[in-house]
Design a protein around this motif. Structure first.
Motif, PDB file in Angstrom:
ATOM      1  N   ARG A 138       0.871  -0.564   0.165  1.00 53.51           N
ATOM      2  CA  ARG A 138       0.108   0.182   0.192  1.00 53.51           C
ATOM      3  C   ARG A 138       0.604   1.667  -0.154  1.00 53.51           C
ATOM      4  O   ARG A 138       1.015   2.254   0.548  1.00 53.51           O
ATOM      5  N   MET A 139       1.540   1.287  -0.966  1.00 50.50           N
ATOM      6  CA  MET A 139       2.832   2.298  -1.308  1.00 50.50           C
ATOM      7  C   MET A 139       2.637   3.502  -2.221  1.00 50.50           C
ATOM      8  O   MET A 139       3.003   3.659  -2.925  1.00 50.50           O
ATOM      9  N   ALA A 140       1.096   3.593  -2.746  1.00 50.98           N
ATOM     10  CA  ALA A 140       1.066   4.214  -3.800  1.00 50.98           C
ATOM     11  C   ALA A 140       1.495   5.696  -3.773  1.00 50.98           C
ATOM     12  O   ALA A 140       1.987   6.285  -4.516  1.00 50.98           O
ATOM     13  N   TYR A 141       1.238   6.088  -2.446  1.00 49.03           N
ATOM     14  CA  TYR A 141       1.250   8.113  -1.868  1.00 49.03           C
ATOM     15  C   TYR A 141       3.052   8.132  -2.314  1.00 49.03           C
ATOM     16  O   TYR A 141       3.541   9.006  -2.797  1.00 49.03           O
ATOM     17  N   PHE A 142       3.455   6.766  -1.340  1.00 42.84           N
ATOM     18  CA  PHE A 142       4.929   6.888  -1.650  1.00 42.84           C
ATOM     19  C   PHE A 142       6.209   6.945  -2.693  1.00 42.84           C
ATOM     20  O   PHE A 142       6.138   7.746  -3.380  1.00 42.84           O
ATOM     21  N   GLY A 143       5.110   6.249  -4.369  1.00 49.33           N
ATOM     22  CA  GLY A 143       5.676   6.165  -5.449  1.00 49.33           C
ATOM     23  C   GLY A 143       5.412   7.165  -6.080  1.00 49.33           C
ATOM     24  O   GLY A 143       5.962   7.886  -6.442  1.00 49.33           O
ATOM     25  N   ASP A 144       4.495   8.119  -5.734  1.00 49.00           N
ATOM     26  CA  ASP A 144       3.595   9.231  -6.591  1.00 49.00           C
ATOM     27  C   ASP A 144       4.939  10.195  -6.138  1.00 49.00           C
ATOM     28  O   ASP A 144       5.455  11.357  -6.459  1.00 49.00           O
ATOM     29  N   ALA A 145       5.518  11.028  -4.450  1.00 47.52           N
ATOM     30  CA  ALA A 145       5.946  11.511  -3.864  1.00 47.52           C
ATOM     31  C   ALA A 145       7.156  11.211  -4.656  1.00 47.52           C
ATOM     32  O   ALA A 145       8.158  12.393  -4.581  1.00 47.52           O
ATOM     33  N   THR A 146       7.685  10.531  -4.935  1.00 47.96           N
ATOM     34  CA  THR A 146       8.981   9.917  -5.120  1.00 47.96           C
ATOM     35  C   THR A 146       9.192  11.061  -6.538  1.00 47.96           C
ATOM     36  O   THR A 146       9.919  11.264  -6.598  1.00 47.96           O
ATOM     37  N   ALA A 147       7.953  10.242  -7.867  1.00 50.62           N
ATOM     38  CA  ALA A 147       7.928  10.593  -8.593  1.00 50.62           C
ATOM     39  C   ALA A 147       8.310  12.126  -9.018  1.00 50.62           C
ATOM     40  O   ALA A 147       8.886  12.724 -10.027  1.00 50.62           O
ATOM     41  N   HIS A 148       7.446  12.351  -8.214  1.00 48.33           N
ATOM     42  CA  HIS A 148       7.265  14.115  -7.886  1.00 48.33           C
ATOM     43  C   HIS A 148       8.515  15.055  -8.005  1.00 48.33           C
ATOM     44  O   HIS A 148       8.695  16.360  -8.402  1.00 48.33           O
ATOM     45  N   ALA A 149       8.949  14.431  -6.893  1.00 46.83           N
ATOM     46  CA  ALA A 149      10.213  14.458  -6.705  1.00 46.83           C
ATOM     47  C   ALA A 149      11.199  15.038  -7.157  1.00 46.83           C
ATOM     48  O   ALA A 149      12.366  15.915  -7.665  1.00 46.83           O
ATOM     49  N   ALA A 150      11.119  13.472  -8.417  1.00 45.42           N
ATOM     50  CA  ALA A 150      12.018  14.090 -10.046  1.00 45.42           C
ATOM     51  C   ALA A 150      12.347  14.830 -10.352  1.00 45.42           C
ATOM     52  O   ALA A 150      13.991  15.275 -11.698  1.00 45.42           O
ATOM     53  N   ILE A 151      11.857  16.382 -10.742  1.00 48.25           N
ATOM     54  CA  ILE A 151      11.177  17.275 -11.762  1.00 48.25           C
ATOM     55  C   ILE A 151      12.131  17.690 -10.761  1.00 48.25           C
ATOM     56  O   ILE A 151      13.077  18.859 -11.774  1.00 48.25           O
TER      57      ILE A 151
ATOM     58  N   LEU B 161       3.044  11.085 -14.193  1.00 54.07           N
ATOM     59  CA  LEU B 161       1.942   9.813 -15.134  1.00 54.07           C
ATOM     60  C   LEU B 161       3.085   8.288 -14.910  1.00 54.07           C
ATOM     61  O   LEU B 161       2.730   6.644 -14.362  1.00 54.07           O
ATOM     62  N   ILE B 162       3.610   8.101 -13.605  1.00 55.10           N
ATOM     63  CA  ILE B 162       5.157   7.427 -13.514  1.00 55.10           C
ATOM     64  C   ILE B 162       4.591   6.659 -12.203  1.00 55.10           C
ATOM     65  O   ILE B 162       4.400   5.088 -12.110  1.00 55.10           O
ATOM     66  N   ALA B 163       3.761   6.539 -11.537  1.00 58.33           N
ATOM     67  CA  ALA B 163       2.866   6.260 -10.774  1.00 58.33           C
ATOM     68  C   ALA B 163       2.246   4.795 -10.862  1.00 58.33           C
ATOM     69  O   ALA B 163       1.414   4.166 -10.331  1.00 58.33           O
ATOM     70  N   ALA B 164       1.393   6.553 -11.796  1.00 54.50           N
ATOM     71  CA  ALA B 164       0.122   4.540 -12.822  1.00 54.50           C
ATOM     72  C   ALA B 164       1.080   4.072 -13.550  1.00 54.50           C
ATOM     73  O   ALA B 164      -0.099   2.859 -13.859  1.00 54.50           O
ATOM     74  N   MET B 165       1.763   4.134 -14.404  1.00 58.77           N
ATOM     75  CA  MET B 165       2.807   2.724 -14.947  1.00 58.77           C
ATOM     76  C   MET B 165       2.979   2.151 -13.744  1.00 58.77           C
ATOM     77  O   MET B 165       3.555   1.278 -14.038  1.00 58.77           O
ATOM     78  N   LEU B 166       3.837   2.056 -12.607  1.00 59.39           N
ATOM     79  CA  LEU B 166       3.724   1.388 -10.616  1.00 59.39           C
ATOM     80  C   LEU B 166       2.293   0.450 -10.712  1.00 59.39           C
ATOM     81  O   LEU B 166       2.665  -0.344 -10.918  1.00 59.39           O
ATOM     82  N   ILE B 167       1.349   1.221 -10.794  1.00 55.03           N
ATOM     83  CA  ILE B 167       0.244   0.748  -9.803  1.00 55.03           C
ATOM     84  C   ILE B 167      -0.618   0.290 -10.404  1.00 55.03           C
ATOM     85  O   ILE B 167      -1.233  -0.569 -10.978  1.00 55.03           O
ATOM     86  N   ILE B 168      -1.037   0.687 -12.045  1.00 56.80           N
ATOM     87  CA  ILE B 168      -2.206   0.035 -12.737  1.00 56.80           C
ATOM     88  C   ILE B 168      -1.864  -1.191 -13.731  1.00 56.80           C
ATOM     89  O   ILE B 168      -2.598  -2.256 -13.085  1.00 56.80           O
ATOM     90  N   PRO B 169      -0.477  -1.394 -13.708  1.00 52.09           N
ATOM     91  CA  PRO B 169      -0.867  -3.062 -14.111  1.00 52.09           C
ATOM     92  C   PRO B 169      -0.293  -3.830 -13.372  1.00 52.09           C
ATOM     93  O   PRO B 169      -1.060  -4.916 -13.231  1.00 52.09           O
TER      94      PRO B 169
END
Length: 262
Positions: A31-44, A191-199
């Motif tokens: 249940r780390m969906a938001y964790f992945g989202d936060a990491t992705a946002h930091a990449a910018i 959209l990175i978090a989406a490719m982590l979670i949705i598939p």
């Protein structure tokens, strides 16, 4: 063969799917969906620092994404709810990154490409980085598969088996940072978090074992990438969002299948 931009784009999408599938399975299980989202946002922010320091964007994105993930890990349990902490850090990092980009005078940057991806502009060098990153992530997860599964199922059982759950969390964090860095060019930070979670979520109803789920998630991610590219080409739509839309449709189909079986 690699002179065809669509071929390069398809190979890039498949490479990201291979990296995201096993990692995405753990993101769903933990249940780390938001964790992945936060990491992705930091990449910018990593992209902005890379351009300012004239270093590899991959290196900058990995460094900042890893720093964000480590910060979240260290601050967890310090008086803030996890979703609150992730929300603050994710949006703050994205905002600071966008502000930092605005200070880059003399450097032309297509911000939309980093936010939503520009898979059709993938070069041979980008393709090499994506596949090296994918191999690193798959190798890292494969090496620690048993320990990661045990610590995911039960931290107490992991301790009893001589496994340090925090160490396994750091390994997942490293893999996540690499995946975010290689996926920027394909689907962008938003959209990175989406490719982590949705598939991974779509593969869950079709799987009976964790290994099956990771493999099916990789296959569904690859299908999403290729079909999304084809639909973007035919319908003249943005490639990155089109890939995520196809993944969402696949998720809807597998969810409906699970409902019929129930």
């Amino acid at each position: 063969m690699l002179d065809d931009f669509m071929t390069r784009a398809a190979l890039a999408g498949i490479g990201v799917a291979c990296a995201a599938a096993p990692l995405g399975s753990f993101v769903v299980w933990r249940r780390m969906a938001y964790f992945g989202d936060a990491t992705a946002h930091a990449a910018i922010l990593g992209v902005a620092l890379s351009l300012a320091l004239q270093i590899s964007i991959f290196a900058g994105a990995v460094a900042v994404a890893l720093a964000m993930a480590l910060t979240v890990t260290l601050l967890t349990g310090r008086g803030y709810a996890m979703d609150t902490l992730l929300g603050v850090l994710a949006h703050s990092a994205l905002a600071f990154g966008l502000v930092a980009v605005s200070f880059l005078s003399g450097i032309r940057i297509d911000l939309m490409a980093y936010l939503f991806g520009d898979i059709l502009a993938v070069s041979r060098g980008d393709l090499a980085v994506i596949w090296v990153g994918a191999v690193l992530v798959v190798g890292l997860i494969g090496w620690r598969w048993s320990a990661l599964l045990t610590s995911t199922l039960s931290p107490d059982l992991a301790h009893a088996s001589g496994i340090d759950p925090r160490r396994e969390q750091l390994i997942l964090t490293l893999a996540l940072a690499i995946t975010v860095a290689v996926a920027i060019k394909v689907v962008g930070v938003l959209l990175i978090a989406a490719m982590l979670i949705i598939p991974a979520a779509a593969a869950r109803p079709l799987s009976r074992t964790p290994e099956q789920m990771a493999l099916i998630a990789a296959a569904l991610g690859a299908v999403s990438a290729v079909a999304g590219l084809q639909s973007a080409y035919v319908l003249d739509t943005p490639a990155g969002p089109s890939i995520v839309c196809v993944a969402a449709i696949i998720f809807a189909c597998t969810s409906a299948l699970r409902g019929l079986r129930a």
